[in-house]
Write an enzyme that holds these catalytic residues in place. Structure first.
Site, mmCIF file in Angstrom:
data_model
loop_
_atom_site.group_PDB
_atom_site.id
_atom_site.type_symbol
_atom_site.label_atom_id
_atom_site.label_comp_id
_atom_site.label_asym_id
_atom_site.label_seq_id
_atom_site.Cartn_x
_atom_site.Cartn_y
_atom_site.Cartn_z
ATOM 1 N N GLU A 22 52.236 46.205 88.013
ATOM 2 C CA GLU A 22 51.365 45.077 87.695
ATOM 3 C C GLU A 22 50.030 45.563 87.108
ATOM 4 O OE1 GLU A 22 52.777 42.291 87.717
ATOM 5 O OE2 GLU A 22 51.169 40.821 87.575
ATOM 6 N N HIS A 43 54.061 45.626 80.998
ATOM 7 C CA HIS A 43 55.146 46.086 81.878
ATOM 8 C C HIS A 43 56.147 46.932 81.085
ATOM 9 C CE1 HIS A 43 54.348 43.982 85.621
ATOM 10 N NE2 HIS A 43 54.336 42.794 85.056
ATOM 11 N N HIS A 72 50.953 40.596 78.731
ATOM 12 C CA HIS A 72 51.275 40.967 80.112
ATOM 13 C C HIS A 72 52.653 41.647 80.184
ATOM 14 C CE1 HIS A 72 51.143 40.233 84.576
ATOM 15 N NE2 HIS A 72 52.445 40.311 84.406
ATOM 16 N N GLU A 73 53.659 40.962 79.663
ATOM 17 C CA GLU A 73 55.020 41.515 79.764
ATOM 18 C C GLU A 73 55.160 42.790 78.931
ATOM 19 O OE1 GLU A 73 56.823 40.428 82.115
ATOM 20 O OE2 GLU A 73 55.718 38.556 82.470
HETATM 21 ZN ZN ZN Z 1 53.664 41.021 86.000
#
Ligand code: ZN
Length: 496
Positions: free
Chosen positions: A290, A264, A260-261
């Site tokens: 996101e 980003h 997830h990170e």
């Molecule tokens: Zn996030």
């Protein structure tokens, strides 16, 4: 003209530099700072915020913006920079300094009170502080003007987005998600989560996460991975840092947290090197941000194709642990779905319902249809309606999130938008790269990363999120791609 524009853009680049320092101070506080450093960090942040605010509200800035607004010879990027700068400058100058201070004070008190209230499961102790934050937040939105205060707040996080558009998208999505969860519950062969709850030593998890982030194309020469209580991504371009936390008895936490990170981070590392400090060269919106993290976490990290190549790798990092677990059992284990009370622990199929209920509550709160004192009852009713379960105590219900105490009203919808955008982008990537499934099965993540870079990352904020979505996918934001992705996946895993 050139001279005026140069002066204008230099000021905004300086503001960007200062904001990078603000982020770095925050990163330090969450990752590195010794326990007694909190007070000084507060001084540092206040000093930086003061400098940024005075640069933004300086009359010279207004004159530059006004002068440039009259010119008709700005190019595409310059026009976008002026548009975004003006939008921010107007917000900043319309809000009286008195309100900014009152809000900072109210938020500081509310956050302290929220921590206590959550610990003691006592909403009524928190209510007066939240009332104050809500009142000031509404007053600030009214000062900016433009009709609907909730629109003004949403626009802070998702420029150009409105309550009405969200209402349309979310109300269409709501029934379909509730229906999907009913089908999942009645599935004929529900998977077990047991394999991912075995013992996975921390150092090995870290090694595997670093390996995966590199495979995704995250550049460790322009980033690093550390530990923090709440995972986050900080920085831009050549210094983008990510954090995670480890649970030795639950593989998903760090594994999908890092994907997830890193999603980003790839966005930030992929911004146009010549424009990343310009207003329109930065990340588009929280929803688009996101979408990048969710795409990697859910649409890749929780896909079967991805694990065709990476499951043997995972087994190599954890010898013996998963010997008796075949690929499909593992794929089921990372995709177990059940309604739960806590948003941050929710799975892909139920997550958006947590967001839709918050959106509906915020909407009622900002329109005055709901009073702060009635929040717990409204929360529990919505939870029952959408998730089929109700918290026994407010600590696991209305008190679970930090956002409202921090004055972040209008922020929640961006999480669901991220999920919608991610599915729409993935659909477009499949259209442009028809053999993407085979590429993923061979462990080729770079083709997708490159596609995201060229179609999304590079543009930054040149287009508003809705327009970017339409440009890339040919469609306005909607829940269709998300629903077909979820329905396809869960019907196969759960058997319905
Ligand atoms: Zn996030």
């Amino acid at each position: 003209m050139t001279f005026t524009y140069e002066r204008f853009i230099e000021k905004w680049r300086t503001i960007h530099n200062l904001r990078e320092v603000q982020e770095l101070v925050d990163w330090d506080q969450q990752v590195m700072m010794p326990p007694l450093g909190t007070e000084q960090k507060g001084f540092q942040q206040a000093a930086l915020a003061g400098v940024v605010h005075s640069m933004l509200t300086d009359p010279g800035m207004g004159e530059l913006i006004e002068e440039l607004s009259l010119r008709g010879d700005l190019d595409l990027y310059q026009t976008a920079n002026l548009r975004d700068a003006k939008r921010e400058w107007e917000k900043e100058t319309k809000i009286p300094a008195r309100l900014v201070e009152e809000r900072a004070h109210a938020v500081a008190l509310a956050q302290g009170s929220w921590l206590e209230a959550r610990k003691n499961n006592d909403f009524s102790a928190f209510a007066p502080f939240l009332e104050k934050v809500v009142a000031i937040t509404r007053e600030m939105a009214e000062a900016v003007g433009g009709g609907n205060p909730y629109d003004v707040l949403i626009d802070d996080f998702e420029p150009g987005m409105t309550e009405n558009v969200l209402k349309g998208v979310f109300s269409a999505l709501k029934g379909r998600l509730v229906g999907l969860n009913d089908k999942i519950e009645g599935g004929s062969h529900p998977p077990t989560q047991e394999p991912v709850t075995r013992f996975f030593p921390r150092e090995k998890q870290e090694a595997f996460c670093v390996f995966l982030a590199k495979e995704m194309g995250y550049d460790f020469n322009a980033g690093r991975l550390d530990v923090s209580a709440h995972p986050f991504t900080s920085g831009t371009r050549r210094d983008v840092r990510i954090t995670t936390r480890y649970d030795e008895r639950f593989l998903n936490t760090a594994l999908f947290g890092v994907m997830h990170e890193a999603g980003h981070a790839l966005y930030e590392q992929g911004l146009d090197p010549d424009r990343y400090r310009d207003p329109s060269g930065q990340a588009c919106s929280l929803g688009i941000h996101e979408s990048q993290s969710r795409l990697w976490e859910n649409l890749i990290g929780r896909s079967r194709a991805f694990w065709v190549h990476y499951y043997p790798e995972l087994k190599r990092f954890f010898p013996g642990v998963l010997d008796d677990v075949d690929l499909d059992t593992f794929y089921g284990a990372i995709n177990v779905s059940r309604p739960s009370l806590i948003r941050v622990e929710a799975d892909e199929a139920t997550y958006n319902l947590h967001i839709i209920m918050r959106f509906e509550i915020e909407s009622d709160l900002m329109a005055g249809r709901l009073k702060v004192g009635d929040l717990p009852a409204a929360w529990n009713a919505k939870s029952r309606e959408l998730l089929g379960i109700e918290p026994e105590e407010d600590a696991n219900g209305v008190l679970q999130d930090v956002h409202w105490s921090a004055g972040l009203i209008g922020y929640f919808p961006t999480y669901a938008l991220g999920n919608l955008f991610s599915a729409q982008f993935m659909e477009a990537a499949r259209r442009d790269l028809p053999d993407i499934e085979e590429r993923l099965e061979k462990g080729d993540l770079i083709s997708l990363r490159k596609w995201l870079g060229e179609n999304i990352h590079f543009y930054g904020r040149l287009y508003l999120a809705e327009d970017l979505c339409e440009k890339v996918t040919g469609k306005k934001p909607s829940g269709d791609a998300l629903m077909s992705s979820l329905e396809g996946k869960y019907s196969e895993i759960y058997g319905f």
